[in-house]
Design a protein around this motif. Structure first.
Motif, PDB file in Angstrom:
ATOM      1  N   GLU A 321       0.839  -1.191   0.000  1.00 18.97           N
ATOM      2  CA  GLU A 321       0.000   0.000   0.000  1.00 18.97           C
ATOM      3  C   GLU A 321       0.879   1.247   0.000  1.00 18.97           C
ATOM      4  N   TYR A 322       0.584   2.161  -0.905  1.00 16.59           N
ATOM      5  CA  TYR A 322       1.356   3.407  -1.020  1.00 16.59           C
ATOM      6  C   TYR A 322       0.909   4.403   0.043  1.00 16.59           C
ATOM      7  N   ILE A 323       1.888   4.916   0.812  1.00 20.33           N
ATOM      8  CA  ILE A 323       1.619   5.924   1.833  1.00 20.33           C
ATOM      9  C   ILE A 323       2.073   7.266   1.279  1.00 20.33           C
ATOM     10  N   GLU A 324       1.120   8.151   0.978  1.00 24.32           N
ATOM     11  CA  GLU A 324       1.438   9.426   0.349  1.00 24.32           C
ATOM     12  C   GLU A 324       2.122  10.365   1.336  1.00 24.32           C
ATOM     13  N   SER A 325       3.192  11.014   0.900  1.00 21.55           N
ATOM     14  CA  SER A 325       3.911  11.977   1.712  1.00 21.55           C
ATOM     15  C   SER A 325       3.129  13.277   1.810  1.00 21.55           C
ATOM     16  N   LEU A 326       3.040  13.837   2.997  1.00 27.65           N
ATOM     17  CA  LEU A 326       2.322  15.098   3.203  1.00 27.65           C
ATOM     18  C   LEU A 326       3.074  16.269   2.593  1.00 27.65           C
ATOM     19  N   SER A 327       4.417  16.168   2.617  1.00 27.33           N
ATOM     20  CA  SER A 327       5.229  17.279   2.093  1.00 27.33           C
ATOM     21  C   SER A 327       5.400  17.203   0.573  1.00 27.33           C
ATOM     22  N   ASN A 328       5.327  16.009   0.012  1.00 26.34           N
ATOM     23  CA  ASN A 328       5.533  15.843  -1.425  1.00 26.34           C
ATOM     24  C   ASN A 328       4.500  14.860  -1.977  1.00 26.34           C
ATOM     25  N   PRO A 329       3.248  15.266  -2.077  1.00 30.53           N
ATOM     26  CA  PRO A 329       2.204  14.344  -2.546  1.00 30.53           C
ATOM     27  C   PRO A 329       2.405  13.969  -4.004  1.00 30.53           C
ATOM     28  N   GLN A 330       2.148  12.693  -4.325  1.00 34.67           N
ATOM     29  CA  GLN A 330       2.291  12.178  -5.679  1.00 34.67           C
ATOM     30  C   GLN A 330       1.034  11.389  -6.024  1.00 34.67           C
ATOM     31  N   GLU A 331       0.615  11.473  -7.246  1.00 33.83           N
ATOM     32  CA  GLU A 331      -0.535  10.696  -7.686  1.00 33.83           C
ATOM     33  C   GLU A 331      -0.048   9.338  -8.192  1.00 33.83           C
ATOM     34  N   LEU A 332       0.044   8.392  -7.304  1.00 22.83           N
ATOM     35  CA  LEU A 332       0.487   7.040  -7.620  1.00 22.83           C
ATOM     36  C   LEU A 332      -0.614   6.056  -7.234  1.00 22.83           C
ATOM     37  N   PRO A 333      -0.596   4.847  -7.807  1.00 23.18           N
ATOM     38  CA  PRO A 333      -1.614   3.851  -7.445  1.00 23.18           C
ATOM     39  C   PRO A 333      -1.567   3.563  -5.950  1.00 23.18           C
ATOM     40  N   ASN A 334      -2.734   3.351  -5.377  1.00 21.99           N
ATOM     41  CA  ASN A 334      -2.792   3.083  -3.946  1.00 21.99           C
ATOM     42  C   ASN A 334      -2.172   1.734  -3.580  1.00 21.99           C
ATOM     43  N   HIS A 335      -2.216   0.785  -4.505  1.00 18.82           N
ATOM     44  CA  HIS A 335      -1.702  -0.545  -4.231  1.00 18.82           C
ATOM     45  C   HIS A 335      -0.870  -1.027  -5.407  1.00 18.82           C
TER      46      HIS A 335
END
Length: 496
Positions: A321-335
């Protein structure tokens, strides 16, 4: 073999022995009677007794080795034994309180794994002692009781007393040594104390020597075994989850458990506890790695909480599971479905919610809440990946002694360790129990002499001093009786 099977075997053995003994004696079987007379053996109800006078000469010679040192030795031992009386009584009282709390707490609530262990507790094979250690149990107890009685015999000879003989009784499987001495009451008080305290003093020294050997064992075995470079697997239970193809095998040297370094047995236990209580960590992975190795299938729920994005038949891949960074958000698949071993090899570091990755992204394994993904590093071998409940790792038996050659067995230091631990347990236990003022124990005679000596100037009548010592003995016997009842009650609760 469990405790009930052992009891049946022992009872059948003694019943057959009693039957043969009765049969041969009733028909006056001469070879059997001569055998008993020459060996000093005798058979009783559920007991086998051996008595001899052939060792009297050897004990007499031993008593003349450095006579001045032995006199000072037993004098010092008598003072140590006297100082041990009050702490031993307190220890039994505290242990009784702990046993009582343990019994009634567990009867009203669920048993807790973090309760405090009892200081002093009865040990019964098959209940709170592994049946595999029965040999260590019997030999350590025999050695402790023989060494105890040897102390009495040597001290008695030093005080010009006659030793009539020594013996050994097996009550079921429990060995108990004894020595026959002349009447000791005719000796002065100081000499009586030296003789009566010698057994407890010898058990104290025995426990200290066993502890010293246990502490120095890694240094004593250094020419033959490596210590401090990891632990070696000696047995792997099928319930451990790491048994089988791609898992651990006997003889593997484990150097790391997750992110916890393993040096010896203590650090192994510490790492197991750390894994059970630690929060799951994620892996820092680069976007390029995820894009090239992603084998995601249609996402589906295994249950209410677990998501799977891999082929159900795959044994090498796991859904992350992808954990999105608060400082550097990226649009990546969740899994993303990734190869677990490649993830571990290509991960730049571990990550969590508070420590995000730099120039990478944090991926958590999508596993059950009570499961952990643990990387087990081995010396000169590939890592073993474990996915399951951390408690399964407790089924792996390990030793901190790694043989330097294939000709040496790791069972040698393990056997020495176990024997020393049981010696400490039984020798220390005999010293504590025997020094308590209790009927038929050494503490009864020691307390009688102490009361008579200390109160001689204050209490004129001997009968009054004797009554005081009897009261002390009744008190000691009562607290010991309560302790034994509570101890066996707790064992019965374990069986049920």
């Amino acid at each position: 073999m469990d405790i009930f099977t052992l009891i049946v075997i022992v009872v059948v053995f003694y019943v057959a022995l009693l039957f043969l003994d009765f049969t041969f004696k009733s028909c006056s079987h001469y070879p059997y009677l001569m055998l008993l007379q020459k060996t000093g053996l005798s058979v009783g109800p559920f007991q086998l007794r051996w008595y001899t006078t052939s060792l009297n000469r050897l004990i007499l010679k031993m008593s003349f080795w450095h006579p001045k040192f032995q006199t000072n030795w037993f004098t010092f031992g008598s003072w140590i034994t006297i100082c041990l009386i009050i702490p031993s009584i307190c220890l039994v009282i505290v242990s009784s309180a702990q046993l009582c709390k343990k019994i009634f707490t567990e009867s009203t609530s669920e048993p807790s794994n973090n309760h405090q262990d009892t200081f002093l507790e009865p040990i019964v094979p098959g209940i709170n002692l592994p049946m595999a250690d029965l040999g260590y149990y019997v030999f350590a107890l025999m050695f402790s009781t023989v060494f105890h009685e040897l102390g009495h015999a040597l001290a008695a000879i030093r005080e010009d007393m006659h030793v009539e003989g020594i013996g050994l009784i097996f009550i079921l499987i429990l060995p108990v040594a004894y020595v026959h001495l002349d009447d000791i009451t005719s000796l002065p008080s100081s000499k009586q104390l030296r003789v009566m305290s010698a057994g407890v003093w010898h058990n104290i020294v025995q426990a200290l020597m066993a502890y010293l050997v246990l502490w120095l064992l890694p240094y004593m075995l250094f020419p033959f075994f490596l210590v401090g470079h990891g632990v070696m697997t000696t047995q792997i239970n099928q319930r451990s989850g790491v048994n089988g193809q791609g898992g651990l095998v006997t003889g593997d040297i484990i150097t790391k458990l997750g992110n916890c370094d393993v040096h010896n047995f203590d650090s192994w236990i510490g790492c197991l506890n750390h894994i059970k209580t630690s929060v799951d960590s994620g892996f820092c992975l680069s976007p390029e790695f995820v894009q090239h190795h992603d084998e995601t299938k249609p996402v589906h729920y295994v249950d209410e909480y677990i998501i799977n994005c891999c082929d159900p038949n795959s044994k090498t891949n796991l859904c992350f599971e992808y954990i999105e960074s608060l400082s550097n958000p990226q649009e990546l698949p969740n899994h993303s479905c990734l190869n677990v071993r490649k993830v571990i090899e290509r991960s730049t570091s571990l990550c969590d919610a508070d420590n995000q990755c730099s120039s990478a992204h944090c991926y958590y394994p999508a596993i059950r809440k009570n499961h952990k993904l643990v990387v087990i590093k081995r010396l000169e071998k590939n890592e073993v990946l474990f996915l399951g409940q951390p408690t399964e790792l407790q089924y792996i038996s390990v030793t901190q002694y790694v043989p330097k050659t294939d000709y040496l067995s790791s069972s040698i230091p393990e056997s020495i360790e176990k024997f020393c631990k049981y010696l400490i347990m039984f020798a220390g236990g005999l010293a504590v129990i025997n020094v308590i003022p209790c009927f038929y124990f050494d503490g009864e005679k020691i307390s009688r002499v102490l009361v008579n000596t200390m109160l001689k100037e204050h209490v004129e009548h001997l009968s009054v001093r004797l009554a005081i010592s009897i009261c002390l003995t009744i008190f000691g016997s009562l607290i010991l009786f309560i302790y034994m009842i509570l101890g066996f009650w707790s064992l019965i609760k374990i069986i049920n």
